[in-house]
Design an enzyme around this catalytic site. Structure first.
Site, PDB file in Angstrom:
ATOM      1  N   ARG A 103     -10.394   1.213   6.596  1.00  0.00           N
ATOM      2  CA  ARG A 103     -10.034   0.395   5.428  1.00  0.00           C
ATOM      3  C   ARG A 103     -11.140   0.380   4.381  1.00  0.00           C
ATOM      4  O   ARG A 103     -10.901   0.177   3.199  1.00  0.00           O
ATOM      5  CB  ARG A 103      -9.744  -1.052   5.857  1.00  0.00           C
ATOM      6  CG  ARG A 103      -8.490  -1.238   6.683  1.00  0.00           C
ATOM      7  CD  ARG A 103      -8.109  -2.715   6.759  1.00  0.00           C
ATOM      8  NE  ARG A 103      -7.204  -2.998   7.856  1.00  0.00           N
ATOM      9  CZ  ARG A 103      -5.876  -2.861   7.815  1.00  0.00           C
ATOM     10  NH1 ARG A 103      -5.304  -2.424   6.711  1.00  0.00           N
ATOM     11  NH2 ARG A 103      -5.127  -3.155   8.844  1.00  0.00           N
ATOM     12  N   ASP A 105       0.811  -1.210   0.000  1.00  0.00           N
ATOM     13  CA  ASP A 105       0.000   0.000   0.000  1.00  0.00           C
ATOM     14  C   ASP A 105       0.850   1.268   0.000  1.00  0.00           C
ATOM     15  O   ASP A 105       0.697   2.123  -0.854  1.00  0.00           O
ATOM     16  CB  ASP A 105      -1.008  -0.003   1.177  1.00  0.00           C
ATOM     17  CG  ASP A 105      -0.362  -0.267   2.534  1.00  0.00           C
ATOM     18  OD1 ASP A 105       0.854  -0.527   2.592  1.00  0.00           O
ATOM     19  OD2 ASP A 105      -1.086  -0.219   3.551  1.00  0.00           O
ATOM     20  N   ASP A 114       7.118   3.974   2.715  1.00  0.00           N
ATOM     21  CA  ASP A 114       7.423   5.067   3.646  1.00  0.00           C
ATOM     22  C   ASP A 114       8.908   4.977   4.021  1.00  0.00           C
ATOM     23  O   ASP A 114       9.752   5.473   3.275  1.00  0.00           O
ATOM     24  CB  ASP A 114       6.489   4.943   4.864  1.00  0.00           C
ATOM     25  CG  ASP A 114       6.607   6.103   5.841  1.00  0.00           C
ATOM     26  OD1 ASP A 114       7.264   7.101   5.512  1.00  0.00           O
ATOM     27  OD2 ASP A 114       6.034   6.015   6.947  1.00  0.00           O
TER      28      ASP A 114
HETATM   29  P1  IMP Z   1       7.611   1.364   5.767  1.00  0.00           P
HETATM   30  O1  IMP Z   1       8.039  -0.008   6.164  1.00  0.00           O
HETATM   31  O2  IMP Z   1       7.998   2.418   6.761  1.00  0.00           O
HETATM   32  O3  IMP Z   1       7.981   1.736   4.347  1.00  0.00           O
HETATM   33  O4  IMP Z   1       6.065   1.422   5.869  1.00  0.00           O
HETATM   34  C1  IMP Z   1       5.303   0.722   5.061  1.00  0.00           C
HETATM   35  C2  IMP Z   1       4.167   0.064   5.793  1.00  0.00           C
HETATM   36  O5  IMP Z   1       3.663   0.877   6.857  1.00  0.00           O
HETATM   37  C3  IMP Z   1       3.083  -0.121   4.801  1.00  0.00           C
HETATM   38  O6  IMP Z   1       3.008  -1.492   4.482  1.00  0.00           O
HETATM   39  C4  IMP Z   1       1.841   0.355   5.515  1.00  0.00           C
HETATM   40  O7  IMP Z   1       1.132  -0.744   6.003  1.00  0.00           O
HETATM   41  C5  IMP Z   1       2.310   1.156   6.688  1.00  0.00           C
HETATM   42  N1  IMP Z   1       2.149   2.604   6.450  1.00  0.00           N
HETATM   43  C6  IMP Z   1       3.124   3.526   6.254  1.00  0.00           C
HETATM   44  N2  IMP Z   1       2.621   4.743   6.067  1.00  0.00           N
HETATM   45  C7  IMP Z   1       1.286   4.593   6.141  1.00  0.00           C
HETATM   46  C8  IMP Z   1       0.189   5.517   6.001  1.00  0.00           C
HETATM   47  O8  IMP Z   1       0.336   6.725   5.778  1.00  0.00           O
HETATM   48  N3  IMP Z   1      -1.039   4.972   6.132  1.00  0.00           N
HETATM   49  C9  IMP Z   1      -1.263   3.659   6.377  1.00  0.00           C
HETATM   50  N4  IMP Z   1      -0.273   2.768   6.482  1.00  0.00           N
HETATM   51  C10 IMP Z   1       0.988   3.239   6.383  1.00  0.00           C
HETATM   52 MG    MG Z   2       1.490  -2.654   5.196  1.00  0.00          MG
END
Ligand code: IMP
Ligand code: MG
Length: 183
Positions: free
Chosen positions: A172, A107, A110
């Site tokens: 969701r 999704d 980040d």
């Molecule tokens: P990362 O591992 O920091 O890149 O974050 C990715 C995961 O965190 C994604 O799979 C999302 O499930 C969750 N996530 C990060 N940012 C958001 C957001 O703004 N809304 C909802 N889920 C997020």
């Molecule tokens: Mg996720």
């Protein structure tokens, strides 16, 4: 919108409408199709990508692709709007990935930790080629070096919900992508 019972938090503000998302799915399917990936296996990272993946595979079908689909449930211990930095497998894939062209779907990109974790896992199991596709590519500094091969939309330093994405298990079901206010 239905009334919520807990919290005084304000409701999400629409940033990508259901119509905008639907139009973008068709374009994204064309972009993916142009890569001519044979025996394509889609791996959708749960829970957040389930709505995105469901729409994208049907857009791929409309232009003649026949991907196989599997799911990988990961947890980044994100109870609210911040990540702990630790990723774990909550439910593993059913299918083998050895020798396959894999399209990994998530999704949000980040910090990058989730995508790198999933990519490394699939690479270690012998996938031939791994491409990544995210709904929202947040233009923020990453904790790890990774970029998405495909993305539907860009995002900023703000928390997004809806279209499968949650904050503390809420929102969701929304048909659009919305942003939460920063409080
Ligand atoms: P990362 O591992 O920091 O890149 O974050 C990715 C995961 O965190 C994604 O799979 C999302 O499930 C969750 N996530 C990060 N940012 C958001 C957001 O703004 N809304 C909802 N889920 C997020
Ligand atoms: Mg996720």
């Amino acid at each position: 919108m239905t009334e919520r019972t807990s919290g005084a938090q304000s409701e999400p503000e629409v940033i990508y409408s259901a119509e905008a998302i639907a139009a973008r799915m068709e374009e994204l399917a064309q972009e993916i199709s142009a890569r001519k990936l044979d025996r394509l296996l889609i791996v959708a990272v749960l829970k957040g990508s389930f709505v995105f993946a469901a729409d994208l595979i049907r857009a791929l079908h409309r232009i003649g692709l026949e991907p196989e689909v599997d799911f990988l449930t990961l947890s980044s211990y994100r109870k609210s709007k911040t990540s702990s930095g630790k990723v774990e497998i909550l439910r593993d894939l059913d299918l083998g990935v050895e020798g396959r062209n894999v399209l990994l779907i998530d999704d949000v990109l980040d910090s990058g930790r989730t995508l790198v974790f999933a990519k490394d896992l699939i690479a270690a199991r012998g996938a031939k080629n791994i491409l990544t596709c995210v709904l929202i590519d947040k233009k923020v500094s990453r904790a790890v070096d990774v970029s998405a091969d495909f993305s539907a939309f860009e995002g900023g330093d703000e928390f997004v919900v809806g279209y499968g994405m949650d904050v503390a298990h809420r929102y969701r079901e929304l048909p659009f992508v919305g942003r939460m206010s920063k409080d």
